[in-house]
Design a protein around this motif. Sequence first.
Motif, short mmCIF file in Angstrom:
data_model
loop_
_atom_site.label_atom_id
_atom_site.label_comp_id
_atom_site.label_asym_id
_atom_site.label_seq_id
_atom_site.Cartn_x
_atom_site.Cartn_y
_atom_site.Cartn_z
N GLU A 171 80.70 -25.93 19.41
CA GLU A 171 79.31 -25.49 19.28
C GLU A 171 78.76 -25.82 17.89
O GLU A 171 77.61 -26.22 17.76
CB GLU A 171 79.21 -23.98 19.52
N LEU A 172 79.60 -25.66 16.89
CA LEU A 172 79.18 -25.97 15.53
C LEU A 172 78.86 -27.45 15.38
O LEU A 172 77.86 -27.84 14.78
CB LEU A 172 80.27 -25.55 14.54
N LYS A 225 74.86 -31.82 14.95
CA LYS A 225 74.26 -33.07 15.45
C LYS A 225 72.79 -32.87 15.77
O LYS A 225 71.95 -33.72 15.45
CB LYS A 225 75.02 -33.56 16.68
N ARG A 226 72.44 -31.74 16.41
CA ARG A 226 71.03 -31.46 16.72
C ARG A 226 70.18 -31.39 15.45
O ARG A 226 69.02 -31.77 15.45
CB ARG A 226 70.90 -30.13 17.48
N LEU A 227 70.79 -30.90 14.37
CA LEU A 227 70.07 -30.76 13.11
C LEU A 227 70.11 -32.01 12.25
O LEU A 227 69.57 -32.04 11.15
CB LEU A 227 70.63 -29.57 12.32
N SER A 232 80.82 -36.06 9.33
CA SER A 232 81.86 -36.63 8.47
C SER A 232 81.55 -36.35 7.00
O SER A 232 82.44 -35.95 6.24
CB SER A 232 81.98 -38.14 8.69
N GLU A 233 80.30 -36.56 6.61
CA GLU A 233 79.92 -36.32 5.22
C GLU A 233 80.02 -34.84 4.87
O GLU A 233 80.48 -34.48 3.79
CB GLU A 233 78.49 -36.82 4.98
#
Length: 81
Positions: free
Chosen positions: A21-22, A27-29, A34-35
């Motif tokens: 979920e995190l 991704k949505r935000l 990775s960074e």
Amino acid sequence: MNRPARFEGPKRPTNVSLNAELVEEAKRLGINVSEACQTGLAAEVKKAREAAWKEENRAAIESWNAYTREHGLPLAKYRLF
């Protein structure tokens, strides 16, 4: 040796387990996962290095603190305040 936590070299693929979920929320935000992981890991490495340095130098730090408690700061007479 207490080196700066700069990690600018080549990257390599690594498997990391993260809460699903995190990751989806990131991704949505528009967060680069990775960074963000590298930034967090670099912060943890820095914190661990600092803790190790403090432990390695604990005796000297305690000695200096005891000296200043007993005698005050060596150059205190030159302070402007």
